[in-house]
Design an enzyme around this catalytic site. Structure first.
Site, short mmCIF file in Angstrom:
data_model
loop_
_atom_site.label_atom_id
_atom_site.label_comp_id
_atom_site.label_asym_id
_atom_site.label_seq_id
_atom_site.Cartn_x
_atom_site.Cartn_y
_atom_site.Cartn_z
N LYS A 89 64.46 -27.43 -33.86
CA LYS A 89 63.71 -26.45 -33.08
C LYS A 89 63.62 -26.95 -31.66
O LYS A 89 63.29 -28.12 -31.41
CB LYS A 89 62.29 -26.31 -33.68
CG LYS A 89 61.41 -25.31 -32.98
CD LYS A 89 61.50 -23.94 -33.62
CE LYS A 89 61.00 -22.84 -32.71
NZ LYS A 89 61.99 -22.30 -31.75
N LYS A 111 57.66 -34.46 -29.80
CA LYS A 111 56.75 -33.35 -29.50
C LYS A 111 56.51 -32.50 -30.74
O LYS A 111 55.38 -32.17 -31.08
CB LYS A 111 57.39 -32.51 -28.39
CG LYS A 111 56.60 -31.32 -27.95
CD LYS A 111 57.39 -30.45 -26.99
CE LYS A 111 58.04 -31.26 -25.89
NZ LYS A 111 58.52 -30.42 -24.78
N GLN A 162 61.98 -33.67 -27.80
CA GLN A 162 61.53 -32.60 -28.69
C GLN A 162 61.20 -33.12 -30.09
O GLN A 162 60.30 -32.59 -30.75
CB GLN A 162 62.66 -31.56 -28.76
CG GLN A 162 62.23 -30.21 -29.27
CD GLN A 162 61.58 -29.34 -28.20
OE1 GLN A 162 62.07 -29.28 -27.09
NE2 GLN A 162 60.49 -28.69 -28.54
N THR A 202 52.71 -22.55 -23.51
CA THR A 202 52.98 -23.87 -22.90
C THR A 202 52.00 -24.13 -21.75
O THR A 202 51.40 -25.20 -21.67
CB THR A 202 54.44 -23.95 -22.43
OG1 THR A 202 55.29 -23.57 -23.50
CG2 THR A 202 54.79 -25.36 -21.98
N GLY A 206 63.27 -20.30 -25.67
CA GLY A 206 63.58 -20.30 -24.24
C GLY A 206 63.29 -21.63 -23.58
O GLY A 206 62.73 -22.54 -24.19
N ASP A 207 63.71 -21.76 -22.35
CA ASP A 207 63.40 -22.90 -21.49
C ASP A 207 63.74 -22.43 -20.08
O ASP A 207 63.80 -21.22 -19.83
CB ASP A 207 64.22 -24.15 -21.90
CG ASP A 207 63.75 -25.44 -21.22
OD1 ASP A 207 62.72 -25.99 -21.63
OD2 ASP A 207 64.39 -25.89 -20.25
N LYS A 265 67.90 -29.04 -28.96
CA LYS A 265 67.88 -28.44 -27.62
C LYS A 265 69.28 -27.95 -27.32
O LYS A 265 70.26 -28.47 -27.85
CB LYS A 265 67.48 -29.48 -26.57
CG LYS A 265 66.97 -28.88 -25.27
CD LYS A 265 65.52 -28.47 -25.35
CE LYS A 265 65.09 -27.67 -24.15
NZ LYS A 265 63.64 -27.46 -24.09
N SER A 309 55.66 -21.38 -31.17
CA SER A 309 56.94 -20.96 -31.73
C SER A 309 56.93 -21.15 -33.25
O SER A 309 57.43 -20.30 -33.99
CB SER A 309 58.09 -21.78 -31.14
OG SER A 309 58.51 -21.23 -29.92
P1 NDP Z 1 61.34 -21.08 -15.77
O1 NDP Z 1 62.80 -20.90 -15.63
O2 NDP Z 1 60.51 -19.93 -16.17
O3 NDP Z 1 60.74 -21.65 -14.41
C1 NDP Z 1 61.18 -22.86 -13.86
C2 NDP Z 1 60.53 -23.05 -12.50
O4 NDP Z 1 60.84 -24.35 -12.02
C3 NDP Z 1 61.05 -22.08 -11.45
O5 NDP Z 1 60.02 -21.85 -10.52
C4 NDP Z 1 62.21 -22.86 -10.83
O6 NDP Z 1 62.52 -22.46 -9.50
C5 NDP Z 1 61.66 -24.26 -10.84
N1 NDP Z 1 62.78 -25.21 -10.95
C6 NDP Z 1 63.67 -25.32 -11.97
N2 NDP Z 1 64.57 -26.27 -11.72
C7 NDP Z 1 64.26 -26.75 -10.50
C8 NDP Z 1 64.82 -27.77 -9.71
N3 NDP Z 1 65.90 -28.46 -10.11
N4 NDP Z 1 64.23 -28.02 -8.52
C9 NDP Z 1 63.13 -27.32 -8.12
N5 NDP Z 1 62.55 -26.34 -8.84
C10 NDP Z 1 63.11 -26.08 -10.02
O7 NDP Z 1 61.16 -22.31 -16.78
P2 NDP Z 1 59.87 -22.71 -17.64
O8 NDP Z 1 58.63 -22.39 -16.90
O9 NDP Z 1 60.06 -22.18 -19.01
O10 NDP Z 1 60.05 -24.30 -17.74
C11 NDP Z 1 59.50 -25.20 -16.78
C12 NDP Z 1 59.42 -26.60 -17.37
O11 NDP Z 1 58.62 -26.58 -18.55
C13 NDP Z 1 60.77 -27.22 -17.79
O12 NDP Z 1 60.72 -28.62 -17.61
C14 NDP Z 1 60.79 -26.90 -19.29
O13 NDP Z 1 61.65 -27.79 -20.00
C15 NDP Z 1 59.34 -27.13 -19.64
N6 NDP Z 1 58.89 -26.52 -20.88
C16 NDP Z 1 59.00 -25.17 -21.08
C17 NDP Z 1 58.54 -24.61 -22.25
C18 NDP Z 1 58.50 -23.13 -22.45
O14 NDP Z 1 57.85 -22.70 -23.41
N7 NDP Z 1 59.11 -22.32 -21.60
C19 NDP Z 1 58.04 -25.44 -23.36
C20 NDP Z 1 57.87 -26.85 -23.01
C21 NDP Z 1 58.32 -27.34 -21.83
P3 NDP Z 1 63.86 -21.61 -9.23
O15 NDP Z 1 63.58 -20.27 -9.82
O16 NDP Z 1 64.01 -21.62 -7.76
O17 NDP Z 1 64.97 -22.34 -9.95
#
Ligand code: NDP
Length: 457
Positions: free
Chosen positions: A94, A118, A115, A213, A169-170, A130, A389
């Site tokens: 997962k 976690k 993961q 999250t 998603g991620d 992943k 999830s």
């Molecule tokens: P989204 O794609 O919804 O949002 C990501 C955000 O981070 C955007 O604002 C993006 O900006 C910014 N970002 C991504 N990569 C970069 C980079 N290299 N440099 C600067 N800004 C960056 O993703 P999530 O909110 O789902 O995920 C965010 C974090 O949380 C990740 O680390 C993910 O692994 C973690 N996470 C997510 C979960 C979930 O349920 N979604 C669960 C657990 C952890 P831009 O649009 O400009 O790229």
């Protein structure tokens, strides 16, 4: 790797690096865990003899595949797809799918490894995995995203299933992408199953999954503060990112009386000293989720806010130099370096709760530890997403549907338990109050017992 004077840790890491050259993010993730586990293996020699840790750092299976599709201009595009099925000792694989140009095997192995721990911490029966692709959805039309997702699933479908591997998603994969991938999976297999989570509630999703999250990272912060006789009420908070996790962290911070003052994307960050309240958050959600705009547009609407563009050559990120009580990194890995960590501490930050995965480099983690910052590492603080999830899987398989209040109540309980079990594990192994060691140990104990029980496979 965390600072260590243990020859065993150094030797373990050297051997890992020799067989996985170039996978630097993976080395960093493993290097963050191994020092915590030395006392555990000392106390449980049967696991050392059974080479549980050596087996744990080797994925059970890695799938790598070509994804070819045709863009709006009629040009054939080729991307690379992956699924890392890391560990299934306590349940089906997962973990999310990430679509971002920086995705490679090392990044997905780091995420898959995290993961495992976690998922064990959530108390739910889920193993670690992943996947993703180096495809960049930014600037692509809905039609292009759909064709990419269909091409991606045309290969992935044969490797996943509701009892085998359940992606979510991620970064770059939200409700739109999950919809396109689920549709293709359903068409190819002629089954309607709980094979992907993060689905719309109209077709099998769980309420509170999008929120989970971000909400969870804030609940974890509230637990850390509560254990130290404090609360989030009135606290100024820095949040990075403006995607799924950041948006709902901001929402929950508002609910609990805190004042979030920043948001960012890869173009830079906004600072709103008046606070990002729920009305302003609604603007950000429409901007990011419907119009797919950039965070700079916030300052056109709210004149008191300032935008600072990202400087890729700078030695620090000025977002982490804004004075605040607490920080919620919710964008991506390695977004807080040593200078950023020192700036946060110098400006009064006393709590860090990681919504993102591995957002703090090891040097930054050391600084937080030395300065007594309440530090909630991602594998504990952001586990709420995967926990819900798992609740989505449970609802899908029993064809029941829980109310918002019910799911939120369970999420709150799970975050409380993760906090408690991390503290207890840290205490039991002489690392009192250390959430990083505690979460590594608590997650490992469960997986190690299961691997031991199931023999050498
Ligand atoms: P989204 O794609 O919804 O949002 C990501 C955000 O981070 C955007 O604002 C993006 O900006 C910014 N970002 C991504 N990569 C970069 C980079 N290299 N440099 C600067 N800004 C960056 O993703 P999530 O909110 O789902 O995920 C965010 C974090 O949380 C990740 O680390 C993910 O692994 C973690 N996470 C997510 C979960 C979930 O349920 N979604 C669960 C657990 C952890 P831009 O649009 O400009 O790229």
């Amino acid at each position: 790797m965390m600072k260590t004077d243990s020859p065993w840790v150094t030797d373990f890491m050297s051997r890992l690096e020799a067989v996985t050259p170039h996978e630097t993010a993976f080395h960093q993730a493993v290097g963050e865990v191994v020092p915590s586990l030395e006392p555990v293996l000392d106390r449980n020699p049967v696991w050392r003899d059974g080479r549980i840790l050596e087996r744990l750092v080797e994925p059970e299976r890695v799938i790598e595949f070509r994804v070819s599709w045709v863009d709006d201009a009629g040009v054939v595009q080729v991307n690379r797809g992956y699924r890392v099925e890391f560990n299934s000792a306590i349940g089906p694989y997962k973990g999310g799918l990430r679509f971002h140009p920086t995705v490679d095997l090392g990044v997905l192995k780091f995420l898959g490894f995290e993961q495992i721990f976690k998922n064990a911490l959530t108390g739910q029966p889920i193993g670690g995995g992943k996947g993703g692709s180096n495809f960049d959805p930014k600037g692509r039309s809905d039609g292009e995203v759909m064709r990419f997702c269909q091409a991606f699933m045309s290969e992935l479908f044969r490797h996943i299933g509701p009892d085998t591997d359940v992606p979510a998603g991620d970064i770059g994969v939200g409700g739109r992408e999950i919809g396109f991938m689920f549709g293709q999976y359903k068409k190819l297999t002629n089954t309607f199953t709980g094979v992907l989570t993060g689905r719309s509630t109209d077709w099998g999703g769980s309420l509170i999954r999008p929120e989970a999250t971000g909400y969870g990272a804030v609940y974890f912060a509230a637990e850390m503060l509560g254990a130290n006789g404090s609360s989030l009420e009135g606290k100024r908070c820095l949040v990075s990112g403006s995607g799924n996790v950041a948006q709902f962290a901001v929402e929950k911070l508002n609910h609990l009386g805190a004042k979030p003052v920043t948001l960012s994307d890869s173009g830079g960050f906004i600072h709103d000293p008046d606070g990002i309240d729920l009305e302003k958050l609604a603007f950000v959600q429409d901007l990011k989720n419907n119009r797919r705009g950039r965070i700079i547009e916030y300052v056109e609407k709210y004149a008191n806010a300032e935008f600072t563009p990202r400087d890729r050559d700078a030695d620090h990120n000025p977002l982490w130099n804004v004075p605040a009580d607490a920080a919620f990194p919710c964008a991506t890995q390695n977004e807080i370096n040593g200078v950023d960590a020192a700036n946060l501490v110098a400006n009064g930050c006393r709590l860090v709760s990681e919504g993102a995965n591995m957002p703090t480099v090891p040097e930054g983690q050391e600084i937080f530890r030395e300065k007594g910052v309440l530090y909630g590492p991602g594998k504990a603080a952001n586990a709420g997403g995967v926990a819900v999830s798992a609740l989505e899987m449970a609802q899908a398989s029993s064809r029941t549907f829980w109310s918002r209040e019910e799911v939120d109540r369970r999420l709150g309980g799970i975050m409380k338990d993760i906090h408690k079990h991390s503290l207890e594990a840290a205490e039991a192994y002489g690392r009192t109050g250390d959430y990083l060691d505690g979460s590594n140990i608590a997650g490992f104990l469960k997986v190690a017992r299961a691997m031991h029980d199931q023999g050498v496979i």
